[in-house]
Design a protein around this motif. Sequence first.
Motif, PDB file in Angstrom:
ATOM      1  N   LYS A  64       0.812  -1.240   0.124  1.00  0.00           N
ATOM      2  CA  LYS A  64       0.158   0.061  -0.059  1.00  0.00           C
ATOM      3  C   LYS A  64       0.967   1.122   0.030  1.00  0.00           C
ATOM      4  CE  LYS A  64      -3.954  -2.120   2.298  1.00  0.00           C
ATOM      5  NZ  LYS A  64      -4.726  -2.128   3.553  1.00  0.00           N
ATOM      6  N   LYS A  65       0.486   2.371  -0.572  1.00  0.00           N
ATOM      7  CA  LYS A  65       1.004   3.584  -0.571  1.00  0.00           C
ATOM      8  C   LYS A  65       1.571   3.995   0.579  1.00  0.00           C
ATOM      9  CE  LYS A  65       0.699   8.148  -2.264  1.00  0.00           C
ATOM     10  NZ  LYS A  65      -0.268   9.183  -3.161  1.00  0.00           N
ATOM     11  N   GLY A  66       2.983   4.335   0.737  1.00  0.00           N
ATOM     12  CA  GLY A  66       3.706   4.816   1.891  1.00  0.00           C
ATOM     13  C   GLY A  66       3.993   3.810   3.107  1.00  0.00           C
ATOM     14  N   GLN A  67       3.550   2.439   2.792  1.00  0.00           N
ATOM     15  CA  GLN A  67       3.891   1.404   3.795  1.00  0.00           C
ATOM     16  C   GLN A  67       5.218   0.835   3.443  1.00  0.00           C
ATOM     17  OE1 GLN A  67       1.642  -2.308   2.868  1.00  0.00           O
ATOM     18  NE2 GLN A  67       1.232  -2.686   4.977  1.00  0.00           N
ATOM     19  N   THR A  68       5.932   0.637   4.699  1.00  0.00           N
ATOM     20  CA  THR A  68       7.453   0.426   4.476  1.00  0.00           C
ATOM     21  C   THR A  68       7.511  -1.102   5.128  1.00  0.00           C
ATOM     22  OG1 THR A  68       8.052   1.429   6.363  1.00  0.00           O
ATOM     23  CG2 THR A  68       8.290   2.639   4.600  1.00  0.00           C
ATOM     24  N   PHE A  69       8.813  -1.628   4.734  1.00  0.00           N
ATOM     25  CA  PHE A  69       9.110  -2.874   5.241  1.00  0.00           C
ATOM     26  C   PHE A  69      10.762  -3.070   5.363  1.00  0.00           C
ATOM     27  CE2 PHE A  69      10.159  -7.502   4.572  1.00  0.00           C
ATOM     28  CZ  PHE A  69       9.794  -7.940   5.964  1.00  0.00           C
ATOM     29  N   LEU A  70      11.189  -3.265   6.473  1.00  0.00           N
ATOM     30  CA  LEU A  70      12.665  -3.159   6.752  1.00  0.00           C
ATOM     31  C   LEU A  70      13.298  -4.608   7.098  1.00  0.00           C
ATOM     32  CD1 LEU A  70      15.263  -1.402   6.787  1.00  0.00           C
ATOM     33  CD2 LEU A  70      14.850  -1.029   9.140  1.00  0.00           C
TER      34      LEU A  70
END
Length: 93
Positions: A64-70
């Motif tokens: 989804k827009k703006g979602q992040t995963f590190l």
Amino acid sequence: RESFGLWRKKNGMIKLSKKAPREFSGDLLVYFVFETEKKIVSCRNGAVRRHLKKAWKRGDFSGKKGQTFLLYPDGSAKEPAAGRVLVVGLGKP
């Protein structure tokens, strides 16, 4: 291009790399992915895709827009050489 590598220099500046993702061994490798209707978020790098599949199954990342995963690669030959990999969701294409 779906990924960019970033190096943090001693003076605090950030440098953008044009190296291929498998060749990049800097501080942070960033992938940009679109949200899809499929069960798995699309990413060309197989190792990153495996991590995303696990995150998707747990509901932690869908693109989804703006979602992040590190993630922190384990240093194996199949994992990216970067110190960290950040995946950023761009939302629906």
